[in-house]
Design an enzyme around this catalytic site. Structure first.
Site: not given
Ligand code: IMP
Length: 453
Positions: A41-42, A224, A333, A363
């Site tokens: 999510g951006h 990610q 969320g 920061l």
């Molecule tokens: P998945 O990508 O939905 O399969 O989730 C695998 C892991 O990656 C989980 O711990 C999610 O919370 C984490 N994750 C997936 N997408 C994001 C992101 O955009 N930001 C932070 N964590 C993420």
């Protein structure tokens, strides 16, 4: 500088959008997504400060002169994409600057149902968006790609039936007392939904390479982050794509040699993680973030007061950073776990990506923290170690050799490095040892940025 890759250093949510914005303002021709899907999510804002949450659409979409590419390495869920596209259209954009790969993975109800009924996915704490099952079925060569949704309907229906059988989705749903899925209905409705974007779907591999041939510049926008990378992250608590720079060439179909610059993005004074998995420098315990009650403004003022006085527990500092940094997932969320900065983890991310420079974000969130301990080693079998071992991380307690004094004043109006308090400068300079920190963000607004180019 043909391709600049923008990569998260830790477990995601580092704030890569500001860097993309900077690059777009500085002459980049395209922003391209190479990995991930609706799990990311951006958040961006249009000229009227309307908030738009993007999942697969690149962050340059509001600049009509910038080409926005969804590469073959992305997994796109048509239903969620439609919502996302509509929210962008509401800003007046007609999406004519959006190019979707005909070879990207399409997330179907089979994938989301497979994940929903998987106890392992729950244990990992996935976002529930079907990422693991979409990517694994692509690796197993059993899932239709984007182009198939524009081909003959009967072939698509057959492919979906095969996918159903391979993943045993309808069988599992029936056992759970739910209705099985109907391939022909899904083929029909998904082709219709995607049909609306027929003009956007194209061969993005040739498009990207043509941009490069014409000396254009592409910003590759990571989703990610490094420690969630499928192959190098904290397995099995990882995502299902390559979130390091290694994902760029395969996820866009461009030669690795075209990547001439790699930018690491990280929060300056703390780290976050969502979902399960080891987190050596976590403040408080895993799960605290799920059980804590919402604070009203008076309670938050009290918490802030205790933090400033140095009277707060680790758990309270973690909660404070969560609230002050608005650390709640843009896609789901979910509250994010928070922790102290970690040099060992950051060096590991640097080893995988070889950053040319860093962007330090948020920061200002650390403005009133009296002391910022930085983990510089892990204790491995009672010896200090500088090695990040993704598989065994949970066994290694952090060792905080470095304790930086807080600056106890606001950085939000700083626009030059020299405007920062010397202790805030010290934190920035600490990260310079990894790679020069050239962008420092001191607030959510675009102008709340310090440039050190
Ligand atoms: P998945 O990508 O939905 O399969 O989730 C695998 C892991 O990656 C989980 O711990 C999610 O919370 C984490 N994750 C997936 N997408 C994001 C992101 O955009 N930001 C932070 N964590 C993420």
């Amino acid at each position: 500088m043909p391709i600049t890759a923008v990569i998260g250093c830790h477990w995601g949510d580092e704030g890569k959008g500001k860097v993309i914005h900077y690059l777009v303002q500085n002459g980049y021709d395209a922003v391209a997504r190479f990995n991930g899907g609706p799990n990311s999510g951006h958040t961006i804002y249009d000229s009227q400060r309307r908030k738009i949450v993007l999942h697969v659409i690149p962050s340059g979409i509001l600049y009509p002169y910038v080409r926005n590419i969804i590469g073959n390495g992305v997994a796109l869920d048509p239903k969620l994409f439609l919502e996302e596209a509509n929210s962008v259209r509401q800003t007046g954009s007609n999406l004519s600057n959006l190019y979707i790969s005909d070879m990207c993975t399409v997330i179907t109800p089979y994938h989301t149902a497979a994940e929903r009924t998987s106890p392992k996915a729950r244990k990992i704490g996935t976002t529930g968006r079907g990422m693991g099952s979409a990517y694994s079925s692509r690796t197993a060569r059993i899932t239709p790609l984007m182009a198939h949704f524009f081909g003959p309907r009967n072939i698509l229906t057959e492919l979906l039936e095969e996918l159903d059988a391979e993943l045993s989705v309808s069988e599992r749903l029936t056992k759970l007392g739910e209705s099985p899925l109907n391939a022909s209905d899904i083929a029909e409705s998904y082709s219709r939904m995607l049909g609306e974007f027929g003009n956007n779907v194209t061969d993005t591999m040739h498009l990207s390479n043509n941009i490069l041939k014409e000396n254009g510049r592409i910003a590759a926008e990571g989703a990610q982050a490094s420690l969630l990378d499928r192959d190098h992250g904290t397995y099995p608590y990882v995502t299902s794509s390559n979130a390091t720079v290694a994902g760029v060439p395969s996820g866009l179909g461009v030669p690795p040699k075209e990547i001439t610059e790699v930018v690491g993005v990280m929060k300056a004074g703390y780290i976050t993680r969502v979902g399960s998995g080891a987190f050596p420098t976590e403040l408080g315990k895993e799960g605290d973030e799920k059980t804590e009650s919402k604070l009203d403004s008076q309670e938050f003022d009290e918490l802030s007061h205790n933090i400033r006085k140095g009277n707060a527990s680790e758990r309270e500092i973690g909660q404070y950073l969560r609230i002050a940094g608005n650390e709640y997932g843009a896609s789901t969320g979910r509250p994010r776990r928070t922790g102290w900065p970690d040099l060992v983890a950051t060096e590991y991310a640097h080893m995988l990506n070889r950053f040319d420079w860093l962007a330090l974000t948020k920061l200002d969130v650390s403005d009133f923290i009296p002391e910022i301990p930085i983990c510089t080693y892990y204790e491995e079998n009672r010896r200090l170690s500088r090695r990040f071992s993704p598989l065994f991380l949970a066994q290694y307690p952090p060792f905080y050799e470095k304790r930086l004094s807080g600056w106890m004043s606001s950085t939000t109006d700083a626009r030059e490095f020299d405007d920062l308090h010397e202790h805030a400068q010290e934190l920035v300079e600490f990260w310079d040892q990894i790679a020069p920190a050239k962008i420092i963000s001191v607030g959510p607004e675009r102008e709340q940025t310090i440039l050190r180019f």
